[in-house]
Design an enzyme around this catalytic site. Structure first.
Site, PDB file in Angstrom:
ATOM      1  N   GLY A  16       0.815  -1.218   0.000  1.00  0.00           N
ATOM      2  CA  GLY A  16       0.000   0.000   0.000  1.00  0.00           C
ATOM      3  C   GLY A  16       0.842   1.259   0.000  1.00  0.00           C
ATOM      4  CB  THR A  17       2.715   2.662  -1.955  1.00  0.00           C
ATOM      5  OG1 THR A  17       3.532   2.031  -1.017  1.00  0.00           O
ATOM      6  CG2 THR A  17       3.541   3.692  -2.667  1.00  0.00           C
TER       7      THR A  17
END
Lengths: 219, 237
Positions: A16-17
């Site tokens: 997640g980013t």
């Protein structure tokens, strides 16, 4: 062994980013958030997702934290070996192709790596599915749709350095606001033909939401 | 009989609905609980863990600490699946000896951390189910903490909690050591005695709220004089 891992490991890995990179008249800006999430937990609020590989190349990473960290390490080693063997530095396009070929045997497995190689005049996106794309603007990760929305509106070639930095910060900040798996601070690099600029100071801690300490009374 | 099949991610029970007969495969993993914590100070580092070894509803042992002394300046805390913890520490000990014999010097904390990252990633497709935290002194004599995920992603921190009660402890540490989410508070540097007291308080709180944490607390305090160990009792229920 091969049979057992079909069930998968019983723990979540970090994912997640929001990362982004774009070219403008003053070089290349690379920006990313600093949150590493593992399932619903913020595993670390201060991760560096932009890594300098050498003086004229930075890499933004997205996907699984461990995969990105280790594959960047392997890539750095391989291009350093190339430089020692051939007495010249490997080009950014060569680096991208090398990385893509190294990742190919792991296509279809859990390895999840989506890197943007940022030189001073080129951006190349490489991912573990096999994609290798050159472009002027890339945003990668769970928060990328939000970042694209901000960038597509205001990005132009003729921005000056301060405007470009502000735009990159705004894009990542908007993505952290909407995407649960992006958050905390914004890391930013400015790469020019003279070499990678210093890591820009991360933004202020996003909004203070707690109690103020009680004021000591003077009476 | 309690099996891993009934539990989804993070140990919560899955919703019950009949989906047909399920085939139970042999799972090579087990969850043995336990919490580990490390704090880095100006010239010291603390690695602490509880000593309870559990599985499902049972307690296998009340005296199974999760701190492993690697060198005179480095301690490793590992929690998760005890079988993998034991094998991993055996491998690390062997690699430390090999390095000592080849290079005629002891591995530094940073070098051990980098090595552990590659050891964990070598098992990327059948991971060690271990949450590692290294605490020790760096080459300048300052406290250092390195925290890992099960497949080798790592970085240097000032403080980190890992294991079953990590999500409860980490926010408390952010507030008390990092002074996060407070305004108008003076940032005093952490002394060794204050840090030890904080670690004790924090584990007592963890034992209250996490069933897998308790029995006793083992604290390893790393300074340039060496490694001091303390044992403090915790709730046994």
């Amino acid at each position: 062994g091969p049979d057992w891992h079909c069930e998968g490991p019983p723990f979540p890995l970090s994912h997640g980013t929001t990362t982004l990179g774009f070219i403008f008249q003053g070089g290349v800006i690379a920006a990313a958030d600093t949150r590493a999430s593992a399932g619903g937990l913020v595993a670390c609020p201060a991760v560096h997702k932009i890594t300098p590989i050498h003086s004229h190349l930075v890499v933004t990473s997205s996907g699984s934290g461990a995969d990105c960290m280790l594959w960047e390490r392997i890539l750095t080693r391989e291009i350093r070996l190339y430089q020692l063997r051939h007495k010249r530095r490997l080009s950014i396009r060569g680096t991208a192709k090398l990385l893509s070929l190294m990742l190919h045997p792991f296509k279809g497995t859990d390895v999840c790596v989506a890197l943007t190689l940022c030189g001073w005049d080129k951006l190349i996106y490489v991912c573990s599915d096999g994609a290798r794309l050159q472009g002027d603007i890339f945003s990668v990760g769970s928060g990328s749709p939000y970042a694209y929305g901000v960038l597509d509106r205001s990005l132009s070639w003729s921005l000056n350095k301060e405007e470009a930095i502000l735009l990159a910060r705004e894009a990542v900040f908007r993505a952290t606001h909407r995407d649960a798996y992006s958050g905390n601070n914004v890391d930013l690099f400015h790469v020019t033909a003279e070499g990678e600029g210093n890591r820009e100071q991360p933004g202020v801690e996003p909004g203070f939401h707690g109690r103020k300490a009680p004021q000591t009374s003077t009476s | 009989m309690l099996s891993a099949q009934n539990f989804g991610e993070s140990g919560k029970m899955k919703e019950y609905h009949y989906a047909g007969p399920t085939e139970h495969r042999f799972s090579p993993y087990a969850f043995n609980g336990g919490t580990v914590l490390a704090v880095a100070g100006e010239d010291f580092a603390i690695v602490a863990s509880d000593t309870r070894l559990s599985e499902g509803y049972s307690i296998h042992s009340r005296d199974s600490p999760k701190c492993y002394k690697l060198t005179d300046t480095t301690v490793l805390g590992c929690s998760g699946f005890h079988g993998d913890c034991l094998t991993l520490t055996k491998i690390i000990d062997a690699r430390l000896k090999m390095y000592k014999h080849s290079n005629n010097k002891t591995m530094t904390s940073g070098a051990i951390a980098a090595m552990l990252s590659t050891i964990l990633y070598s098992r990327r497709f059948f991971p060690y189910y271990v949450y590692n935290i290294i605490g020790g002194l760096d080459e300048q004599g300052k406290g250092a903490v390195y925290s890992f995920d099960p497949v080798g992603s790592y970085q240097r921190d000032t403080y980190k909690a890992g294991g079953s009660a990590s999500a409860m402890l980490q926010p408390l540490l952010d507030n008390q050591i990092g002074f996060k989410n407070m305004e108008g508070v003076e940032h005093v540097p952490l002394t060794k005695d204050k840090a030890v007291q904080l670690v004790k308080d924090v584990f007592v709180s963890a034992a209250e709220r996490d069933v897998y944490t308790g029995d006793a607390l083992r604290i390893c305090i790393v300074t340039k004089e060496g490694i001091e160990e303390q044992n403090i009792p915790l709730r046994k229920d």
